[in-house]
Design a protein around this motif. Structure first.
Motif, PDB file in Angstrom:
ATOM      1  N   VAL A  23     -97.561 -42.110  49.260  1.00  0.00           N
ATOM      2  CA  VAL A  23     -96.538 -41.093  49.049  1.00  0.00           C
ATOM      3  C   VAL A  23     -95.477 -41.266  50.124  1.00  0.00           C
ATOM      4  O   VAL A  23     -95.785 -41.188  51.319  1.00  0.00           O
ATOM      5  CB  VAL A  23     -97.139 -39.670  49.116  1.00  0.00           C
ATOM      6  N   GLU A  24     -94.270 -41.528  49.695  1.00  0.00           N
ATOM      7  CA  GLU A  24     -93.136 -41.719  50.599  1.00  0.00           C
ATOM      8  C   GLU A  24     -93.491 -42.670  51.742  1.00  0.00           C
ATOM      9  O   GLU A  24     -93.218 -42.394  52.908  1.00  0.00           O
ATOM     10  CB  GLU A  24     -92.631 -40.372  51.098  1.00  0.00           C
ATOM     11  N   GLY A  25     -94.152 -43.784  51.404  1.00  0.00           N
ATOM     12  CA  GLY A  25     -94.476 -44.816  52.367  1.00  0.00           C
ATOM     13  C   GLY A  25     -95.756 -44.608  53.152  1.00  0.00           C
ATOM     14  O   GLY A  25     -96.118 -45.451  53.961  1.00  0.00           O
ATOM     15  N   LYS A  96     -95.329 -35.685  54.781  1.00  0.00           N
ATOM     16  CA  LYS A  96     -94.162 -35.658  53.908  1.00  0.00           C
ATOM     17  C   LYS A  96     -94.543 -35.991  52.460  1.00  0.00           C
ATOM     18  O   LYS A  96     -95.148 -37.015  52.183  1.00  0.00           O
ATOM     19  CB  LYS A  96     -93.129 -36.656  54.410  1.00  0.00           C
ATOM     20  N   GLY A  97     -94.204 -35.098  51.540  1.00  0.00           N
ATOM     21  CA  GLY A  97     -94.425 -35.317  50.114  1.00  0.00           C
ATOM     22  C   GLY A  97     -95.793 -34.923  49.584  1.00  0.00           C
ATOM     23  O   GLY A  97     -96.022 -34.942  48.378  1.00  0.00           O
ATOM     24  N   ILE A  98     -96.712 -34.541  50.474  1.00  0.00           N
ATOM     25  CA  ILE A  98     -98.076 -34.236  50.024  1.00  0.00           C
ATOM     26  C   ILE A  98     -98.124 -32.975  49.171  1.00  0.00           C
ATOM     27  O   ILE A  98     -98.797 -32.943  48.141  1.00  0.00           O
ATOM     28  CB  ILE A  98     -99.052 -34.142  51.211  1.00  0.00           C
ATOM     29  N   ARG A  99     -97.424 -31.947  49.560  1.00  0.00           N
ATOM     30  CA  ARG A  99     -97.449 -30.701  48.767  1.00  0.00           C
ATOM     31  C   ARG A  99     -96.970 -30.932  47.342  1.00  0.00           C
ATOM     32  O   ARG A  99     -97.569 -30.445  46.386  1.00  0.00           O
ATOM     33  CB  ARG A  99     -96.602 -29.619  49.421  1.00  0.00           C
ATOM     34  N   ALA A 100     -95.902 -31.661  47.191  1.00  0.00           N
ATOM     35  CA  ALA A 100     -95.386 -31.947  45.847  1.00  0.00           C
ATOM     36  C   ALA A 100     -96.397 -32.755  45.049  1.00  0.00           C
ATOM     37  O   ALA A 100     -96.603 -32.503  43.856  1.00  0.00           O
ATOM     38  CB  ALA A 100     -94.055 -32.688  45.937  1.00  0.00           C
ATOM     39  N   LEU A 101     -97.048 -33.709  45.682  1.00  0.00           N
ATOM     40  CA  LEU A 101     -98.075 -34.497  45.010  1.00  0.00           C
ATOM     41  C   LEU A 101     -99.217 -33.597  44.539  1.00  0.00           C
ATOM     42  O   LEU A 101     -99.648 -33.692  43.392  1.00  0.00           O
ATOM     43  CB  LEU A 101     -98.615 -35.574  45.953  1.00  0.00           C
ATOM     44  N   GLU A 103     -99.167 -30.405  43.931  1.00  0.00           N
ATOM     45  CA  GLU A 103     -98.669 -29.569  42.829  1.00  0.00           C
ATOM     46  C   GLU A 103     -98.766 -30.335  41.502  1.00  0.00           C
ATOM     47  O   GLU A 103     -99.165 -29.772  40.487  1.00  0.00           O
ATOM     48  CB  GLU A 103     -97.218 -29.142  43.073  1.00  0.00           C
ATOM     49  N   ASN A 104     -98.415 -31.616  41.512  1.00  0.00           N
ATOM     50  CA  ASN A 104     -98.499 -32.431  40.307  1.00  0.00           C
ATOM     51  C   ASN A 104     -99.939 -32.674  39.891  1.00  0.00           C
ATOM     52  O   ASN A 104    -100.242 -32.702  38.708  1.00  0.00           O
ATOM     53  CB  ASN A 104     -97.769 -33.760  40.503  1.00  0.00           C
ATOM     54  N   VAL A 105    -100.825 -32.859  40.851  1.00  0.00           N
ATOM     55  CA  VAL A 105    -102.237 -33.077  40.543  1.00  0.00           C
ATOM     56  C   VAL A 105    -102.824 -31.851  39.859  1.00  0.00           C
ATOM     57  O   VAL A 105    -103.684 -31.980  38.969  1.00  0.00           O
ATOM     58  CB  VAL A 105    -103.022 -33.413  41.838  1.00  0.00           C
ATOM     59  N   CYS A 106    -102.342 -30.677  40.189  1.00  0.00           N
ATOM     60  CA  CYS A 106    -102.885 -29.430  39.630  1.00  0.00           C
ATOM     61  C   CYS A 106    -102.061 -28.868  38.477  1.00  0.00           C
ATOM     62  O   CYS A 106    -102.150 -27.684  38.166  1.00  0.00           O
ATOM     63  CB  CYS A 106    -103.017 -28.380  40.738  1.00  0.00           C
ATOM     64  N   ARG A 107    -101.298 -29.676  37.822  1.00  0.00           N
ATOM     65  CA  ARG A 107    -100.535 -29.187  36.666  1.00  0.00           C
ATOM     66  C   ARG A 107    -101.445 -28.919  35.515  1.00  0.00           C
ATOM     67  O   ARG A 107    -102.422 -29.493  35.249  1.00  0.00           O
ATOM     68  CB  ARG A 107     -99.494 -30.195  36.232  1.00  0.00           C
TER      69      ARG A 107
END
Length: 107
Positions: A23-25, A96-101, A103-107
């Motif tokens: 995620v983001e490198g 960085k970017g983990i929260r968004a990831l 959120e997507n995992v729990c859609r």
């Protein structure tokens, strides 16, 4: 990877899946508990939170909670509970970017 029992080595985290990702490198592992209800995800979240050192709950919406801490086996961890979904990230060096990831995992 499918883990039929003891996700992350904890008996209260039953079956789940783990994946390696970037995620983001930043390389990390993400996990998701399978077959959870709102009640069982909340109980697992609370029990896992009690295992963490330096834990900090980051309040979100009514049905969403994040916790950041240090797992004694894996180091830094971020876990999200959203309804009946429990997901998290371990073995990362940058948040960085983990929260968004998650959120997507729990859609």
């Amino acid at each position: 990877r499918y883990l039929p029992q003891s996700l992350l080595g904890y008996d209260f985290l039953n079956k789940g899946i783990m994946a390696d990702t970037v995620v983001e490198g930043t390389s990390m592992q993400v996990f998701r508990l399978l077959g959870a209800t709102v009640k069982s995800a909340t109980e697992a979240f609370d029990r896992y939170r009690s295992q963490l050192a330096q834990e900090k709950i980051v309040p979100e919406a009514k049905d969403v909670a994040f916790v950041e801490g240090v797992d004694p086996l894996y180091g830094p961890v971020i876990v999200m509970r959203k309804g009946g979904c429990l997901a998290g990230a371990i073995k990362f060096s940058d948040k960085k970017g983990i929260r968004a990831l998650l959120e997507n995992v729990c859609r």
